[in-house]
Design an enzyme around this catalytic site. Structure first.
Site, PDB file in Angstrom:
ATOM      1  N   SER A 147      13.046  19.847 -15.973  1.00 60.22           N
ATOM      2  CA  SER A 147      12.105  21.012 -16.455  1.00 60.22           C
ATOM      3  C   SER A 147      12.433  21.998 -16.713  1.00 60.22           C
ATOM      4  O   SER A 147      13.775  23.194 -16.524  1.00 60.22           O
ATOM      5  CB  SER A 147      11.443  21.359 -14.406  1.00 60.22           C
ATOM      6  OG  SER A 147      11.242  22.555 -14.733  1.00 60.22           O
ATOM      7  N   HIS A 153       0.697  -1.252   0.211  1.00 59.71           N
ATOM      8  CA  HIS A 153      -0.223   0.015   0.070  1.00 59.71           C
ATOM      9  C   HIS A 153       1.063   1.516  -0.050  1.00 59.71           C
ATOM     10  O   HIS A 153       0.440   2.203   0.465  1.00 59.71           O
ATOM     11  CB  HIS A 153      -1.138   0.221   1.735  1.00 59.71           C
ATOM     12  CG  HIS A 153      -1.675  -1.188   1.800  1.00 59.71           C
ATOM     13  ND1 HIS A 153      -2.298  -1.928   0.756  1.00 59.71           N
ATOM     14  CD2 HIS A 153      -1.359  -2.253   2.623  1.00 59.71           C
ATOM     15  CE1 HIS A 153      -2.785  -3.424   0.922  1.00 59.71           C
ATOM     16  NE2 HIS A 153      -1.891  -3.307   2.136  1.00 59.71           N
TER      17      HIS A 153
END
Length: 475
Positions: free
Chosen positions: A281, A151
């Protein structure tokens, strides 16, 4: 730049090899090879076709006049008839016997099957190359411990090599499915307008055996094991569904792999390949985004959704045939192959150049090991005459306090220090750390990896001729 739309699968992602497989040159030269195979087989079975006619056709297999064909198609609104006429212009002696007894699907469907088989073989080579790179990565890192997650919450440790075997196992499943799909692709053959072979039966004066022989001869010439025993005018569109299902399976496996790399990149445990001049970026110059893994995820999503196309097409074919499959097939099948080609090249590139950061992994491991090791500490102390119930309660209290300090105050996990300071355990902090380091929290991860990699090695050895596949990342 161009003033018309260009498919980015070709411009940015797919290899030249896969683009050629779905090119007009490959398609229409295959049509002509099928016309030659038909004529040769008909001649061998007694029809009045000459060597000269066949030779004329053979010499023009790769000499497709696209302008001539386009002019005919504009007039006829029928691509197969346009190419028959264009071929006949180049082969005036063979013109009368080109496409004799056949329907459009003789060249259209058989070529689709031939091309899909070629494309699946290209995908198999890339898939095996990815498997080989993963095998090497898992072997190298089989003992490198890291924190495992369920999880995406910290769980028991594993090794990076063991984690890679999970990716490997998925790809082996895909290879098995791909091999099964490849082994079951046959030719449509030449069964005529509704699949009864009536036109060929007429050509051979009612000789059913010659009709069967004709199909076998054509399959042999096109290097297929056989033809589908029954069909309408087309081969069952279930075949397209099976093919794209195999591609979807590969996309699913790559999707899971790419997501894992993205999560591990966030944890700063790995970096995918990053060239010296690459920009992460346009705004944040420091960033190293896992863009190749993100691209895999993006393309995989497209393939998984695209696999619905042949499912709908197969279910909506009417009786012996309709034409509502054609436009969809022209787009959905090539694009699925082009996308998976791009996906696997990225997969090979990423796993082949993945940078692993063991010290960061060790840091994350030690952030959680105090909690993970508490059961072992409890058992150790009980063996040394400790009271199990009392010690369990002390560990619970210390664990809650340490977790609160980590979460609420942003401090380091000091559970080991707390246990060391508790006289109920009778252990110093140094002794506790030594005990933790001596315990194997990764279980059988390394051994499982070794054993599994032996199986993978056998698969790679069986397919060694396919492991030299070149991979080029365009963007």
């Amino acid at each position: 730049m161009s003033n018309i739309y260009e498919n980015p699968l070709c411009k940015r992602y797919a290899s030249k090899e896969m683009q050629f497989i779905f090119s007009d040159d490959n398609k229409f030269s295959t049509w002509r090879k099928l016309w030659v195979a038909l004529a040769e087989s008909q001649k061998e079975l007694g029809l009045p076709i000459t060597d000269e006619q066949i030779s004329e056709m053979q010499s023009n297999i790769n000499n497709v006049d696209y302008q001539q064909a386009a002019a005919f198609e504009k007039e006829l609104r029928h691509d197969v008839m346009a190419h028959i006429k264009a071929f006949a212009v180049q082969c005036p002696k063979a013109g009368p016997i080109i496409h004799l007894g056949a329907t459009s699907c003789y060249v259209g469907d058989n070529t689709d099957l031939i091309v899909m088989k070629q494309a699946l073989n290209r995908i198999k080579a890339l898939l095996l190359t990815a498997i080989a790179n993963l095998h090497k990565f898992a072997q190298t890192n089989k003992n490198l411990a890291c924190l495992a997650y369920t999880h995406f919450q910290a769980a028991q440790p594993t090794t990076i090599g063991k984690r890679a075997t999970l990716w490997l196992q998925d790809l082996l499943f895909d290879l098995q499915q791909l091999d099964f799909t490849l082994s079951n692709i046959k030719l449509l053959g030449c069964k005529g307008t509704t699949g009864t072979g009536a036109s060929f039966l007429n050509l051979f004066d009612g000789d059913h055996q010659k009709v069967l022989q004709l199909e076998r001869k054509i399959a042999d010439k096109m290097q297929f094991d056989g033809v589908y025993p029954v069909s309408g005018q087309t081969y069952s569109r279930k075949v397209d569904y099976f093919v794209l299902s195999a591609l979807s399976g590969i996309a699913q496996s790559a999707y899971k792999f790419s997501n894992d790399i993205r999560l591990m990149s966030h944890l700063k445990e790995v970096d995918e390949p990053f060239e010296s001049g690459q920009v992460g970026s346009s705004a944040m110059a420091y960033k190293r985004n896992p863009m190749r893994s993100e691209r895999i995820a993006s393309l995989a999503r497209f393939v998984i959704a695209d696999a619905l196309n042949p499912a709908f097409t197969a279910g909506t074919q009417w009786l012996e045939r309709t034409l509502d499959d054609s436009a969809n097939k022209r787009i959905s099948i090539p694009e699925a192959f082009l996308a998976v080609d791009g996906i696997l090249q990225l997969y090979v590139n990423i796993i082949g150049g993945l940078t692993v950061y063991p010290k960061v992994m060790q840091k994350h491991l030690w952030e959680e090991l105090p909690f993970i090791s508490t059961e072992n500490i409890l058992m150790h102390c009980v063996k040394n005459n400790g009271d199990r119930q009392h010690l369990h309660e002390r560990i619970r209290i210390h664990s809650v306090a340490a977790a609160q300090q980590v979460k609420a105050e942003g401090k380091q996990n000091d559970l080991i220090s707390r246990i060391a300071a508790d006289s109920a355990f009778g252990l110093s902090e140094q002794e506790l750390k030594a005990l933790i380091e001596s315990w194997s929290f990764t279980g059988s991860a390394a051994l499982q990896t070794e054993n599994f990699l032996k199986e993978v090695s056998s698969v790679l050895a069986e397919n060694s001729d396919l492991l030299d596949t070149e991979v080029v990342i365009n963007v």
